[in-house]
Design a protein around this motif. Structure first.
Motif, mmCIF file in Angstrom:
data_model
loop_
_atom_site.group_PDB
_atom_site.id
_atom_site.type_symbol
_atom_site.label_atom_id
_atom_site.label_comp_id
_atom_site.label_asym_id
_atom_site.label_seq_id
_atom_site.Cartn_x
_atom_site.Cartn_y
_atom_site.Cartn_z
ATOM 1 N N LEU A 99 0.825 -1.209 0.000
ATOM 2 C CA LEU A 99 0.000 0.000 0.000
ATOM 3 C C LEU A 99 0.860 1.260 0.000
ATOM 4 C CD1 LEU A 99 -2.866 1.178 0.076
ATOM 5 C CD2 LEU A 99 -2.681 1.175 2.558
ATOM 6 N N LEU A 100 1.893 1.292 0.829
ATOM 7 C CA LEU A 100 2.729 2.486 0.918
ATOM 8 C C LEU A 100 3.558 2.713 -0.344
ATOM 9 C CD1 LEU A 100 3.784 2.205 4.659
ATOM 10 C CD2 LEU A 100 2.206 3.878 3.651
ATOM 11 N N GLU A 101 3.879 1.660 -1.063
ATOM 12 C CA GLU A 101 4.584 1.818 -2.335
ATOM 13 C C GLU A 101 3.634 2.248 -3.446
ATOM 14 O OE1 GLU A 101 6.720 -1.814 -3.090
ATOM 15 O OE2 GLU A 101 8.057 -1.485 -1.381
ATOM 16 N N ALA A 102 2.379 1.820 -3.382
ATOM 17 C CA ALA A 102 1.409 2.120 -4.443
ATOM 18 C C ALA A 102 0.836 3.531 -4.339
ATOM 19 C CB ALA A 102 0.265 1.098 -4.409
ATOM 20 N N GLN A 103 0.621 4.010 -3.141
ATOM 21 C CA GLN A 103 -0.019 5.319 -2.952
ATOM 22 C C GLN A 103 1.042 6.406 -2.819
ATOM 23 O OE1 GLN A 103 -3.342 5.537 -3.272
ATOM 24 N NE2 GLN A 103 -3.249 3.325 -3.607
ATOM 25 N N PRO A 145 -7.591 19.742 15.932
ATOM 26 C CA PRO A 145 -6.987 18.912 14.890
ATOM 27 C C PRO A 145 -6.930 19.670 13.565
ATOM 28 C CG PRO A 145 -8.776 17.749 15.986
ATOM 29 C CD PRO A 145 -8.844 19.185 16.420
ATOM 30 N N TYR A 146 -5.963 19.310 12.729
ATOM 31 C CA TYR A 146 -5.779 19.950 11.426
ATOM 32 C C TYR A 146 -5.255 18.889 10.474
ATOM 33 C CZ TYR A 146 -4.165 23.521 8.083
ATOM 34 O OH TYR A 146 -3.977 24.298 6.965
ATOM 35 N N THR A 147 -5.820 18.782 9.281
ATOM 36 C CA THR A 147 -5.364 17.787 8.317
ATOM 37 C C THR A 147 -4.860 18.460 7.048
ATOM 38 O OG1 THR A 147 -7.594 17.490 7.433
ATOM 39 C CG2 THR A 147 -6.889 15.961 9.164
ATOM 40 N N SER A 148 -3.901 17.789 6.395
ATOM 41 C CA SER A 148 -3.289 18.302 5.180
ATOM 42 C C SER A 148 -3.023 17.150 4.224
ATOM 43 C CB SER A 148 -1.945 18.973 5.501
ATOM 44 O OG SER A 148 -2.087 19.966 6.485
ATOM 45 N N LEU A 149 -3.347 17.338 2.954
ATOM 46 C CA LEU A 149 -3.006 16.357 1.936
ATOM 47 C C LEU A 149 -1.535 16.537 1.585
ATOM 48 C CD1 LEU A 149 -4.097 14.108 0.128
ATOM 49 C CD2 LEU A 149 -4.585 15.859 -1.597
ATOM 50 N N MET A 150 -0.770 15.460 1.624
ATOM 51 C CA MET A 150 0.683 15.529 1.454
ATOM 52 C C MET A 150 1.180 14.447 0.511
ATOM 53 S SD MET A 150 1.562 17.800 3.910
ATOM 54 C CE MET A 150 3.302 17.542 4.167
ATOM 55 N N ALA A 151 2.144 14.803 -0.340
ATOM 56 C CA ALA A 151 2.922 13.790 -1.052
ATOM 57 C C ALA A 151 3.889 13.203 -0.021
ATOM 58 C CB ALA A 151 3.685 14.425 -2.207
ATOM 59 N N PHE A 152 4.147 11.907 -0.098
ATOM 60 C CA PHE A 152 5.031 11.273 0.887
ATOM 61 C C PHE A 152 5.876 10.206 0.234
ATOM 62 C CE2 PHE A 152 1.792 8.076 0.688
ATOM 63 C CZ PHE A 152 2.415 6.891 1.052
ATOM 64 N N ALA A 153 6.910 9.809 0.961
ATOM 65 C CA ALA A 153 7.720 8.638 0.622
ATOM 66 C C ALA A 153 7.898 7.854 1.914
ATOM 67 C CB ALA A 153 9.067 9.056 0.043
ATOM 68 N N VAL A 154 8.225 6.592 1.776
ATOM 69 C CA VAL A 154 8.434 5.730 2.942
ATOM 70 C C VAL A 154 9.802 5.079 2.821
ATOM 71 C CG1 VAL A 154 7.305 3.739 1.843
ATOM 72 C CG2 VAL A 154 7.411 3.866 4.347
ATOM 73 N N PHE A 177 -2.542 9.185 7.392
ATOM 74 C CA PHE A 177 -3.551 8.259 6.875
ATOM 75 C C PHE A 177 -3.320 8.015 5.388
ATOM 76 C CE2 PHE A 177 -7.675 7.521 4.840
ATOM 77 C CZ PHE A 177 -8.130 6.442 5.573
ATOM 78 N N VAL A 178 -3.283 6.742 5.005
ATOM 79 C CA VAL A 178 -3.110 6.333 3.609
ATOM 80 C C VAL A 178 -4.131 5.244 3.317
ATOM 81 C CG1 VAL A 178 -1.527 5.365 1.885
ATOM 82 C CG2 VAL A 178 -0.620 6.780 3.748
ATOM 83 N N ASP A 179 -4.787 5.314 2.158
ATOM 84 C CA ASP A 179 -5.743 4.266 1.794
ATOM 85 C C ASP A 179 -5.751 4.061 0.285
ATOM 86 O OD1 ASP A 179 -7.111 6.638 1.051
ATOM 87 O OD2 ASP A 179 -9.037 5.686 1.409
ATOM 88 N N ASN A 180 -6.470 3.039 -0.137
ATOM 89 C CA ASN A 180 -6.549 2.724 -1.571
ATOM 90 C C ASN A 180 -7.989 2.737 -2.086
ATOM 91 O OD1 ASN A 180 -7.564 0.394 -0.458
ATOM 92 N ND2 ASN A 180 -6.253 -0.998 -1.623
ATOM 93 N N ARG A 181 -8.861 3.481 -1.448
ATOM 94 C CA ARG A 181 -10.276 3.481 -1.865
ATOM 95 C C ARG A 181 -10.446 4.084 -3.253
ATOM 96 N NH1 ARG A 181 -11.914 8.981 1.179
ATOM 97 N NH2 ARG A 181 -9.727 9.325 1.514
#
Length: 150
Positions: free
Chosen positions: A14-18, A31-40, A70-74
């Motif tokens: 999942l972490l490699e695909a998203q 609380p505060y949320t932000s959409l972020m590009a990420f790497a693992v 939070f990461v998902d594949n929906r």
């Protein structure tokens, strides 16, 4: 017959695909949320994020290093309730500088080369989330935790 995936394999896949995640920060109880590009990192022990130092999220991170990612594949389909996988990484964030910063930035840009200008800006902070655990939700209500050993 294939054996079922281990929890670590589910996380890796999942972490490699998203490529994008939702970062949750907090400051003063809000609380505060932000959409972020990420790497693992390959060992799943850290997530790599970039942000401008002048943002709300950066101010929140300075005030409180504890975060959730939070990461998902929906796919926004009805079948997502049974087939989607969602993970929440819980950990502490730190700004990274020096040689470690260069290595992590290279890993980040290997995944997001279109963000090179942003990544190399002097006002951009490279952040490492040291993950303590991943909460994995599959099949709508099957919840498991994978603890990271540092």
């Amino acid at each position: 017959m294939n054996s079922p995936e281990t929890l670590e394999q589910v996380l890796q896949r999942l972490l490699e695909a998203q490529k994008y995640a939702v970062l949750a920060t907090e400051n003063g109880g809000q609380p505060y949320t932000s959409l972020m590009a990420f790497a693992v990192t390959g060992d799943l022990k850290a997530l790599i994020l970039l942000t401008e130092r002048g943002t709300h999220k950066y101010a929140n991170l300075v005030a409180n290093r504890r975060v959730a990612v939070f990461v998902d594949n929906r796919e926004n389909l009805g079948s997502d309730t049974q087939q989607a996988v969602a993970i929440t990484a819980l950990g502490d964030v730190e700004e990274v500088a020096g040689e470690a910063c260069a290595c992590l930035r290279d890993a980040y840009l290997a995944r997001h080369p279109y963000l090179a200008g942003f990544a190399n800006s002097p006002s951009c902070a490279l952040l490492r989330v040291r993950v303590r655990s991943y909460i994995v939700v599959r099949h709508f209500q099957e919840v498991e935790e994978w603890r990271v050993e540092h």
